[in-house]
Design a protein around this motif. Sequence first.
Motif, PDB file in Angstrom:
ATOM      1  N   ILE A  13       5.826  10.258   2.609  1.00  0.00           N
ATOM      2  CA  ILE A  13       4.923   9.979   1.492  1.00  0.00           C
ATOM      3  C   ILE A  13       3.732   9.177   1.993  1.00  0.00           C
ATOM      4  CG2 ILE A  13       4.631   8.774  -0.721  1.00  0.00           C
ATOM      5  CD1 ILE A  13       6.361  11.166  -1.051  1.00  0.00           C
ATOM      6  N   VAL A  14       2.542   9.602   1.595  1.00  0.00           N
ATOM      7  CA  VAL A  14       1.324   8.830   1.833  1.00  0.00           C
ATOM      8  C   VAL A  14       0.704   8.535   0.472  1.00  0.00           C
ATOM      9  CG1 VAL A  14      -1.016   8.870   2.767  1.00  0.00           C
ATOM     10  CG2 VAL A  14       0.883   9.759   4.126  1.00  0.00           C
ATOM     11  N   LYS A  15       0.344   7.281   0.256  1.00  0.00           N
ATOM     12  CA  LYS A  15      -0.264   6.888  -1.011  1.00  0.00           C
ATOM     13  C   LYS A  15      -1.762   6.691  -0.825  1.00  0.00           C
ATOM     14  CE  LYS A  15       3.977   4.572  -2.504  1.00  0.00           C
ATOM     15  NZ  LYS A  15       4.610   3.264  -2.829  1.00  0.00           N
ATOM     16  N   LEU A  16      -2.536   7.396  -1.633  1.00  0.00           N
ATOM     17  CA  LEU A  16      -3.987   7.232  -1.651  1.00  0.00           C
ATOM     18  C   LEU A  16      -4.372   6.569  -2.970  1.00  0.00           C
ATOM     19  CD1 LEU A  16      -5.233  10.684  -0.270  1.00  0.00           C
ATOM     20  CD2 LEU A  16      -4.896   8.548   0.987  1.00  0.00           C
ATOM     21  N   THR A  17      -5.125   5.500  -2.883  1.00  0.00           N
ATOM     22  CA  THR A  17      -5.514   4.756  -4.084  1.00  0.00           C
ATOM     23  C   THR A  17      -7.027   4.733  -4.213  1.00  0.00           C
ATOM     24  OG1 THR A  17      -3.550   3.333  -3.960  1.00  0.00           O
ATOM     25  CG2 THR A  17      -5.398   2.552  -5.300  1.00  0.00           C
ATOM     26  N   ILE A  18      -7.499   5.119  -5.387  1.00  0.00           N
ATOM     27  CA  ILE A  18      -8.917   5.045  -5.713  1.00  0.00           C
ATOM     28  C   ILE A  18      -9.068   4.141  -6.930  1.00  0.00           C
ATOM     29  CG2 ILE A  18      -9.447   7.321  -4.783  1.00  0.00           C
ATOM     30  CD1 ILE A  18      -9.305   8.471  -7.543  1.00  0.00           C
ATOM     31  N   GLU A  19     -10.278   3.648  -7.136  1.00  0.00           N
ATOM     32  CA  GLU A  19     -10.538   2.769  -8.287  1.00  0.00           C
ATOM     33  C   GLU A  19     -11.634   3.374  -9.140  1.00  0.00           C
ATOM     34  OE1 GLU A  19     -11.692  -1.902  -9.180  1.00  0.00           O
ATOM     35  OE2 GLU A  19     -10.666  -1.342  -7.307  1.00  0.00           O
ATOM     36  N   THR A  20     -11.400   3.435 -10.441  1.00  0.00           N
ATOM     37  CA  THR A  20     -12.370   4.024 -11.354  1.00  0.00           C
ATOM     38  C   THR A  20     -13.447   3.003 -11.705  1.00  0.00           C
ATOM     39  OG1 THR A  20     -11.310   3.325 -13.419  1.00  0.00           O
ATOM     40  CG2 THR A  20     -10.452   5.321 -12.363  1.00  0.00           C
TER      41      THR A  20
END
Length: 214
Positions: A182-189
């Motif tokens: 699993i790789v987690k990619l996090t973006i911010e709105t």
Amino acid sequence: MRMIIPIACVAVIAAASLGLAAGYMSGQFSTGAQADQTAALAPGDLKTGAETDTEAAPKPDVQVADTQAAAKQGTPQQYGAWVYSCAEVPEGAPKNCVARLQIRDKNRNVTVINWLIGYNKDRQLLMEITTPSDVLIAPGLKMSIGEGEAQTFAYLSCAAAGCVSRIQPAAELLDALRQAKIVKLTIETPAGKAITFSIQVSGIAESLDALAQP
């Protein structure tokens, strides 16, 4: 907001790449086989370029010379969650291949993450990750591999089709990816909401091995 995303095979939009593989950019790679994943985003979470251009594939910013009337396409191969595609090149020329993983918003049927791995013309291994353009630029894109600490990558550019992070992975990052499930990619709105995509990356080691072959 955290999501474990199941793998699903669905239709796809060709997303823009800013220099990773010329053949991909010119549309030479087949989109007949896909290993997309889906995410259920809340309404209004993200706006994507696909929603404003009726899902038309963006025009490439690099033109590839081709003496044939139409470029032939190699048969895509699927390695777990990844699709490996090669464009046909003249005899004796270096191969032109990419491994691709996509995530789609299943509620709106649009691509929200497009992840490419391949070698550029200088034989440098690069990763390009395209997110929706509706993100805060300053925090960058955060990547966590397994339970490891998050790494932050700046956005290289943003356009209607999305914001692109280009990564030249170090050996340590590649080793971690090869072993990852699993790789987690996090973006911010723009509203300050962090959205984390938990991505199944099975097959990435096989994809990297295929890309490294001469």
